[in-house]
Design a protein around this motif. Structure first.
Motif, PDB file in Angstrom:
ATOM      1  N   ARG A 188     -17.318  10.482   2.822  1.00  0.00           N
ATOM      2  CA  ARG A 188     -18.262  11.232   1.978  1.00  0.00           C
ATOM      3  C   ARG A 188     -19.003  10.232   1.105  1.00  0.00           C
ATOM      4  O   ARG A 188     -18.361   9.399   0.461  1.00  0.00           O
ATOM      5  N   GLU A 190     -19.909   9.822  -1.770  1.00  0.00           N
ATOM      6  CA  GLU A 190     -19.700  10.362  -3.117  1.00  0.00           C
ATOM      7  C   GLU A 190     -20.633   9.691  -4.122  1.00  0.00           C
ATOM      8  O   GLU A 190     -20.891   8.495  -4.035  1.00  0.00           O
ATOM      9  N   ILE A 197      -8.125   4.453  -5.886  1.00  0.00           N
ATOM     10  CA  ILE A 197      -8.195   5.129  -4.590  1.00  0.00           C
ATOM     11  C   ILE A 197      -8.272   6.652  -4.731  1.00  0.00           C
ATOM     12  O   ILE A 197      -8.122   7.367  -3.759  1.00  0.00           O
ATOM     13  N   PHE A 198      -8.568   7.133  -5.954  1.00  0.00           N
ATOM     14  CA  PHE A 198      -8.633   8.590  -6.144  1.00  0.00           C
ATOM     15  C   PHE A 198      -9.844   9.180  -5.425  1.00  0.00           C
ATOM     16  O   PHE A 198      -9.731  10.133  -4.659  1.00  0.00           O
ATOM     17  N   ARG A 199     -11.013   8.649  -5.695  1.00  0.00           N
ATOM     18  CA  ARG A 199     -12.222   9.155  -5.036  1.00  0.00           C
ATOM     19  C   ARG A 199     -12.949   7.977  -4.411  1.00  0.00           C
ATOM     20  O   ARG A 199     -13.483   7.122  -5.103  1.00  0.00           O
ATOM     21  N   PHE A 203     -11.870   7.792   3.356  1.00  0.00           N
ATOM     22  CA  PHE A 203     -10.493   8.152   2.998  1.00  0.00           C
ATOM     23  C   PHE A 203      -9.830   8.853   4.162  1.00  0.00           C
ATOM     24  O   PHE A 203     -10.472   9.126   5.183  1.00  0.00           O
ATOM     25  N   GLN A 205      -7.441  12.063   5.530  1.00  0.00           N
ATOM     26  CA  GLN A 205      -6.960  13.408   5.220  1.00  0.00           C
ATOM     27  C   GLN A 205      -5.786  13.769   6.116  1.00  0.00           C
ATOM     28  O   GLN A 205      -5.691  13.305   7.254  1.00  0.00           O
ATOM     29  N   PHE A 273      -5.188  16.975  -5.702  1.00  0.00           N
ATOM     30  CA  PHE A 273      -4.987  16.036  -4.588  1.00  0.00           C
ATOM     31  C   PHE A 273      -4.631  16.755  -3.291  1.00  0.00           C
ATOM     32  O   PHE A 273      -4.510  16.124  -2.238  1.00  0.00           O
ATOM     33  N   GLY A 275      -5.391  20.842  -1.322  1.00  0.00           N
ATOM     34  CA  GLY A 275      -5.920  22.197  -1.463  1.00  0.00           C
ATOM     35  C   GLY A 275      -5.354  23.094  -0.380  1.00  0.00           C
ATOM     36  O   GLY A 275      -5.108  22.649   0.746  1.00  0.00           O
ATOM     37  N   SER A 314      -4.931  21.072   3.032  1.00  0.00           N
ATOM     38  CA  SER A 314      -5.737  19.859   3.153  1.00  0.00           C
ATOM     39  C   SER A 314      -5.368  18.877   2.050  1.00  0.00           C
ATOM     40  O   SER A 314      -5.580  19.136   0.866  1.00  0.00           O
ATOM     41  N   ALA A 315      -4.790  17.751   2.462  1.00  0.00           N
ATOM     42  CA  ALA A 315      -4.351  16.764   1.473  1.00  0.00           C
ATOM     43  C   ALA A 315      -5.000  15.428   1.774  1.00  0.00           C
ATOM     44  O   ALA A 315      -5.281  15.113   2.931  1.00  0.00           O
ATOM     45  N   GLY A 316      -5.235  14.644   0.755  1.00  0.00           N
ATOM     46  CA  GLY A 316      -5.725  13.287   0.959  1.00  0.00           C
ATOM     47  C   GLY A 316      -4.531  12.351   1.017  1.00  0.00           C
ATOM     48  O   GLY A 316      -3.685  12.378   0.127  1.00  0.00           O
ATOM     49  N   ARG A 319      -5.038   9.868  -1.932  1.00  0.00           N
ATOM     50  CA  ARG A 319      -4.730  10.468  -3.243  1.00  0.00           C
ATOM     51  C   ARG A 319      -3.241  10.729  -3.377  1.00  0.00           C
ATOM     52  O   ARG A 319      -2.678  10.574  -4.460  1.00  0.00           O
TER      53      ARG A 319
END
Ligand code: ATP
Length: 445
Positions: A188, A190, A197-199, A203, A205, A273, A275, A314-316, A319
């Motif tokens: 993404r 962003e 490494i948060f955003r 990355f 998933q 982190f 959803g 859905s997890a990263g 994150r």
């Protein structure tokens, strides 16, 4: 616990020093918000992914795995709504050329109006009115850069699952309800990446789409919320640092009927982190419409036809790795000396044990080497014969290694070694030939 303001700084520096995470292309000055995982980091992230895969795929009869390609037919992203809807409103500063999200709290005044002030250079009246900016990375398939050849780097792994839903259903002979799980890269572009490494812009998933009969979606939604929280607590993440956040109607994504985030209390605040989303039949219906292929399901028990509803988890992976590292980070005093320790769950620890000959003589290194060679056929272990034993312990504490195995004078005489526990600092004497099964018992969980 260390103070919260500098814990991120300390973690970033430890991550670099010990080989968890490096900045991408560092020798060229780095590439914005892109990170590389070093020798310890790659093990940590791999352990997280493996544990997720085990619990979501291997331990469940009703979930199958998938590894879809990153590049997909461009129509996928029209159908999914990402071409039209995956956008953030942005404003540009005409003076300093910086770009901000329109809702950036640092902007004073109304962008596009003379009173608005740029948060970077401080100029007034230089911010443009908000414009929509698509977060998908675009590239071209083949040598000609023309509109017909446009493809996107996927912004989520979920769509690879939807377009393969019938392939998996038919080849695996599953019946609804069933799920498809996938781990893979997503991209993404962003606008405000950051916080280590948060955003980031690239990355990984870990996503699972569970296909259910409409009307049973609420029940499955609750089921999966429960399961995912239990899994996280099972990783050793402190329960008081986790909470649910229900999406308000404005926050809900275009595809979702109901959504909850699992948030962690990061040093920079409570943030999502993972959803859990009820995506209804939005995606499958849209793919049916855009592809012209029937994606409905014939229930063999009732002969009913329906387009399944989807409950998504859905997890990263990155994150989650950050959560695991922050949650494990601790500083304490031991015998008047400060130690930094990463209290990783043993199953996640990059190194499971380290082997130390107490001194480099009297047969100790030979025995230690033999033991190390034996252990590393089973686990990722480390051999260290440099410096005082105290320093060697500290180095492993910082790497989060749960066990330190020391070979001393008694070991060469009676074949026992000491095993030091990273957390309790307790030491036990264990017969060297029983070490593999001793560790096995301790590392399970
Ligand atoms: P955010 O609002 O934080 O950007 P999101 O709501 O867009 O996240 P989802 O689309 O639900 O996130 O993605 C699911 C998960 O993927 C997130 O919980 C997060 O762990 C991970 N993720 C999403 N975007 C990023 C990113 N830019 N960098 C790292 N991980 C990400």
């Amino acid at each position: 616990m260390p103070s919260t303001d500098n814990v991120m700084e300390k973690l970033v520096s430890l991550a670099k020093r010990r080989g968890f995470v490096f900045q991408s292309s560092e020798i060229y000055g780095g590439l914005g918000s892109v990170w590389d995982y070093g020798p310890l980091g790659v093990e940590l992230k791999k352990n997280i992914k493996e544990r997720w895969w085990r619990s979501m795929v291997h331990e469940r009869e009703d979930i199958e795995g998938l590894d879809a390609a990153i590049l997909m037919h461009p129509k996928v992203w029209e159908a999914s709504g990402h071409v039209a809807g995956f956008t953030d409103p942005l404003v540009d500063c005409k003076h300093c050329k910086n770009r901000f999200r329109a809702d950036d709290p640092r902007i004073k005044g109304t962008p596009g109006q003379p009173d608005a002030q740029c948060p970077a250079c401080g100029s007034r009246g230089t911010l443009t009115a908000p414009r929509l900016f698509n977060l998908m990375f675009k590239t071209f398939l083949g040598p000609v850069e023309e509109a017909a050849a446009v493809v996107y780097l996927r912004p989520e792994t979920a769509q690879g699952i939807y377009v393969n839903y019938l392939n998996v259903l038919q080849s695996s002979r599953q019946k609804i309800p069933f799920g498809i799980a996938q781990i893979g890269k997503a991209f993404r572009n962003e606008i405000t990446p950051g916080n280590f490494i948060f955003r980031t812009r690239e990355f990984e998933q870990m996503e699972m789409q569970f296909f259910v009969k409409p009307g049973t979606d609420q029940e499955w939604f609750e089921f999966w919320r429960n399961q995912r929280m239990q899994w996280l607590v099972g990783l050793g993440v402190r329960a008081e640092k986790l909470r649910w956040h229900q999406h308000t109607p404005d926050e809900l994504a275009h595809y979702a009927k109901e959504a909850y985030d699992i948030q962690y209390e990061f040093p920079f605040g409570w943030q999502e982190f993972e959803g859990i989303h009820n995506r209804t039949d939005f995606d499958l219906s849209r793919h049916q419409e855009y592809s012209g292929k029937k994606l409905d399901y014939l229930d063999p028990a009732t002969n009913e036809r329906f387009v399944p509803y989807v409950v998504e988890t859905s997890a990263g992976a990155d994150r989650t790795a950050l959560v695991v590292m922050l949650d494990a980070y601790s500083e304490e005093e031991v015998g008047g000396e400060k130690r930094v320790v990463l209290r990783f769950h043993p199953a996640l620890a990059p190194l499971k044990a380290a082997v130390f000959p107490l001194v480099n003589k009297d047969g100790m290194p030979e025995l230690a080497r033999r033991l190390y060679d034996d252990l590393r056929r089973h686990y990722n272990v480390f051999y260290d014969d440099g410096g005082s034993i105290g320093r060697r312990y500290r180095r492993q504490d910082e790497a989060g290694t749960p066990f330190g195995i020391t070979i001393d004078g008694q070991s060469t005489a009676d074949g026992t070694v000491t095993v030091r526990d990273r957390d309790t600092l307790g030491q036990e004497r264990v017969a060297a030939d029983r070490l593999v099964s001793y560790l096995e018992g301790k590392l399970q969980g």
